[in-house]
Design a protein around this motif. Structure first.
Motif, PDB file in Angstrom:
ATOM      1  N   ILE A 151       4.631  14.247  -1.458  1.00  0.00           N
ATOM      2  CA  ILE A 151       3.598  13.356  -1.983  1.00  0.00           C
ATOM      3  C   ILE A 151       3.617  12.026  -1.239  1.00  0.00           C
ATOM      4  CG2 ILE A 151       2.831  12.069  -4.016  1.00  0.00           C
ATOM      5  CD1 ILE A 151       2.264  15.054  -4.207  1.00  0.00           C
ATOM      6  N   LEU A 152       4.820  11.499  -1.002  1.00  0.00           N
ATOM      7  CA  LEU A 152       4.947  10.228  -0.283  1.00  0.00           C
ATOM      8  C   LEU A 152       4.369  10.337   1.121  1.00  0.00           C
ATOM      9  CD1 LEU A 152       5.988   7.334  -0.131  1.00  0.00           C
ATOM     10  CD2 LEU A 152       8.220   8.244   0.565  1.00  0.00           C
ATOM     11  N   GLU A 153       4.668  11.439   1.786  1.00  0.00           N
ATOM     12  CA  GLU A 153       4.149  11.642   3.140  1.00  0.00           C
ATOM     13  C   GLU A 153       2.618  11.713   3.126  1.00  0.00           C
ATOM     14  OE1 GLU A 153       4.434  14.864   6.833  1.00  0.00           O
ATOM     15  OE2 GLU A 153       5.842  14.981   5.140  1.00  0.00           O
ATOM     16  N   ALA A 154       2.065  12.461   2.156  1.00  0.00           N
ATOM     17  CA  ALA A 154       0.606  12.565   2.048  1.00  0.00           C
ATOM     18  C   ALA A 154      -0.016  11.206   1.747  1.00  0.00           C
ATOM     19  CB  ALA A 154       0.233  13.571   0.959  1.00  0.00           C
ATOM     20  N   ALA A 155       0.645  10.421   0.892  1.00  0.00           N
ATOM     21  CA  ALA A 155       0.131   9.107   0.522  1.00  0.00           C
ATOM     22  C   ALA A 155       0.111   8.172   1.733  1.00  0.00           C
ATOM     23  CB  ALA A 155       0.984   8.510  -0.595  1.00  0.00           C
ATOM     24  N   ILE A 156       1.186   8.206   2.522  1.00  0.00           N
ATOM     25  CA  ILE A 156       1.251   7.351   3.710  1.00  0.00           C
ATOM     26  C   ILE A 156       0.155   7.728   4.698  1.00  0.00           C
ATOM     27  CG2 ILE A 156       2.642   6.810   5.753  1.00  0.00           C
ATOM     28  CD1 ILE A 156       5.136   7.101   3.962  1.00  0.00           C
ATOM     29  N   GLU A 157      -0.016   9.022   4.923  1.00  0.00           N
ATOM     30  CA  GLU A 157      -1.039   9.478   5.865  1.00  0.00           C
ATOM     31  C   GLU A 157      -2.447   9.140   5.376  1.00  0.00           C
ATOM     32  OE1 GLU A 157      -0.446  13.602   6.632  1.00  0.00           O
ATOM     33  OE2 GLU A 157       1.419  13.296   7.765  1.00  0.00           O
ATOM     34  N   ALA A 158      -2.618   9.079   4.056  1.00  0.00           N
ATOM     35  CA  ALA A 158      -3.941   8.779   3.497  1.00  0.00           C
ATOM     36  C   ALA A 158      -4.252   7.283   3.511  1.00  0.00           C
ATOM     37  CB  ALA A 158      -4.026   9.301   2.053  1.00  0.00           C
ATOM     38  N   GLY A 159      -3.227   6.457   3.781  1.00  0.00           N
ATOM     39  CA  GLY A 159      -3.451   5.022   3.818  1.00  0.00           C
ATOM     40  C   GLY A 159      -3.147   4.313   2.514  1.00  0.00           C
ATOM     41  N   ALA A 160      -2.395   4.977   1.626  1.00  0.00           N
ATOM     42  CA  ALA A 160      -2.032   4.364   0.343  1.00  0.00           C
ATOM     43  C   ALA A 160      -0.943   3.313   0.544  1.00  0.00           C
ATOM     44  CB  ALA A 160      -1.565   5.432  -0.638  1.00  0.00           C
ATOM     45  N   GLU A 161      -0.759   2.476  -0.478  1.00  0.00           N
ATOM     46  CA  GLU A 161       0.253   1.424  -0.407  1.00  0.00           C
ATOM     47  C   GLU A 161       1.584   1.855  -1.012  1.00  0.00           C
ATOM     48  OE1 GLU A 161      -1.514  -1.935  -2.347  1.00  0.00           O
ATOM     49  OE2 GLU A 161      -2.557  -2.580  -0.530  1.00  0.00           O
ATOM     50  N   ASN A 162       1.528   2.754  -2.004  1.00  0.00           N
ATOM     51  CA  ASN A 162       2.764   3.119  -2.693  1.00  0.00           C
ATOM     52  C   ASN A 162       2.603   4.468  -3.379  1.00  0.00           C
ATOM     53  OD1 ASN A 162       5.436   2.636  -3.571  1.00  0.00           O
ATOM     54  ND2 ASN A 162       4.722   1.878  -5.545  1.00  0.00           N
ATOM     55  N   ALA A 163       3.732   5.141  -3.598  1.00  0.00           N
ATOM     56  CA  ALA A 163       3.754   6.401  -4.350  1.00  0.00           C
ATOM     57  C   ALA A 163       5.026   6.436  -5.168  1.00  0.00           C
ATOM     58  CB  ALA A 163       3.687   7.604  -3.406  1.00  0.00           C
ATOM     59  N   GLU A 164       4.883   6.705  -6.469  1.00  0.00           N
ATOM     60  CA  GLU A 164       6.025   6.799  -7.368  1.00  0.00           C
ATOM     61  C   GLU A 164       5.969   8.147  -8.076  1.00  0.00           C
ATOM     62  OE1 GLU A 164       6.038   3.506 -10.033  1.00  0.00           O
ATOM     63  OE2 GLU A 164       5.989   2.006  -8.436  1.00  0.00           O
ATOM     64  N   SER A 165       7.106   8.828  -8.134  1.00  0.00           N
ATOM     65  CA  SER A 165       7.156  10.156  -8.740  1.00  0.00           C
ATOM     66  C   SER A 165       8.046  10.134  -9.973  1.00  0.00           C
ATOM     67  CB  SER A 165       7.685  11.188  -7.738  1.00  0.00           C
ATOM     68  OG  SER A 165       6.811  11.303  -6.628  1.00  0.00           O
ATOM     69  N   VAL A 176      -7.961  -1.769  -3.398  1.00  0.00           N
ATOM     70  CA  VAL A 176      -9.271  -1.441  -3.991  1.00  0.00           C
ATOM     71  C   VAL A 176     -10.265  -0.999  -2.922  1.00  0.00           C
ATOM     72  CG1 VAL A 176     -11.264  -2.428  -5.185  1.00  0.00           C
ATOM     73  CG2 VAL A 176      -8.957  -2.940  -5.990  1.00  0.00           C
ATOM     74  N   GLU A 177     -10.292  -1.732  -1.792  1.00  0.00           N
ATOM     75  CA  GLU A 177     -11.277  -1.417  -0.750  1.00  0.00           C
ATOM     76  C   GLU A 177     -10.989  -0.087  -0.048  1.00  0.00           C
ATOM     77  OE1 GLU A 177      -8.336  -4.494   0.946  1.00  0.00           O
ATOM     78  OE2 GLU A 177      -9.397  -4.116  -0.953  1.00  0.00           O
ATOM     79  N   ASP A 178      -9.773   0.436  -0.195  1.00  0.00           N
ATOM     80  CA  ASP A 178      -9.416   1.710   0.435  1.00  0.00           C
ATOM     81  C   ASP A 178      -9.504   2.892  -0.531  1.00  0.00           C
ATOM     82  OD1 ASP A 178      -8.811   0.295   2.748  1.00  0.00           O
ATOM     83  OD2 ASP A 178      -6.698   0.066   2.214  1.00  0.00           O
ATOM     84  N   PHE A 179      -9.859   2.622  -1.780  1.00  0.00           N
ATOM     85  CA  PHE A 179      -9.752   3.633  -2.840  1.00  0.00           C
ATOM     86  C   PHE A 179     -10.479   4.932  -2.508  1.00  0.00           C
ATOM     87  CE2 PHE A 179     -11.684   5.337  -6.842  1.00  0.00           C
ATOM     88  CZ  PHE A 179     -10.536   5.945  -7.329  1.00  0.00           C
TER      89      PHE A 179
END
Length: 248
Positions: A151-165, A176-179
């Motif tokens: 999930i973290l890898e997918a989030a980074i590739e998608a341009g997200a700022e953070n991922a918590e599991s 917000v502008e990247d949502f």
């Protein structure tokens, strides 16, 4: 509902039976109409695309979705809806933000204020509590969507700022502008999200005891029963054992 993650997890599980479909459809219809005013082509209108996805996840009939879009895009919607944000404090000094979409701001303000008063809270001025939160895009996936590392890898590739599991879900946040771009990239990588929305994420949480928690839940439920209310956010933290008692 946006609040501390432990509370949110429980409310997601409990929410399936508690949600009132008619009220959900009313809120979704408003969102579709507002979004469609910027154009009825989902391919060129990210806000409309998100609204359609949200409506489909709630099993809103296709005819209802299409009718709402045509009404909004064609100017057949007489109602002049506007977004209004109310800020204040609930029991235990919990900071709360209530996002609404209304065609009558006087009615909505009166109803929100009276609900706060009924449960020992009070409304403040605009920006009186929002500085305690970050406005973010929030995308939730169930735990079975993948391992925390995946999930973290997918989030980074998608341009997200953070991922918590956690045990039951993965929470991915972005600017917000990247949502819209992040949500779509994650959907390609992981499939449809459990939920995707703009929300207020608390910077810190306030612990509340059992009495305060019980009143808070009543305040939340009353606010969310209001058709004009789109989302309620707060910065509380309720211990698991207290939450188990209150939702038994």
């Amino acid at each position: 509902m946006a609040g501390h993650s432990q509370f949110k997890n429980i409310m997601y599980r409990k929410g399936a039976q508690d949600k009132k479909r008619a009220k959900i459809f009313t809120r979704l219809t408003r969102e579709l109409q507002i979004a469609a005013k910027a154009g009825e082509d989902p391919g060129a209108n990210p806000a409309l695309r998100s609204a359609i996805i949200a409506a489909r996840k709630e099993n809103m009939p296709k005819d209802n979705i299409e009718r709402a879009i045509k009404k909004g895009a064609g100017g057949g919607d007489d109602s002049n809806y506007e977004e209004m944000r109310y800020e204040g404090y609930g029991p235990g000094g919990v900071a709360m933000i209530v996002d609404t979409l209304t065609d009558n701001r006087n009615r909505t303000a009166s109803e929100v204020r009276s609900t706060f008063s009924k449960y020992g809270g009070n409304l403040g001025e605009t920006n009186s509590v929002s500085f305690m939160f970050s406005r973010v895009g929030q995308i939730i996936y169930p735990a079975e969507a993948g391992t925390p590392d995946a999930i973290l890898e997918a989030a980074i590739e998608a341009g997200a700022e953070n991922a918590e599991s956690g045990e039951t879900e993965h929470e991915i946040t972005c600017a917000v502008e990247d949502f819209h771009a992040v949500r779509e990239a994650l959907e390609e990588a992981l499939g449809a999200a459990q939920s995707a929305q703009l929300t207020w994420k608390p910077l810190n949480t306030v612990p509340v005891d059992e009495d305060q928690a019980g009143t808070l839940l009543k305040l939340f439920n009353q606010l969310e029963d209001n058709d004009d209310v789109q989302q309620v956010s707060a910065n509380f933290e309720i211990p698991d054992e207290v939450m188990a008692k209150l939702t038994a």
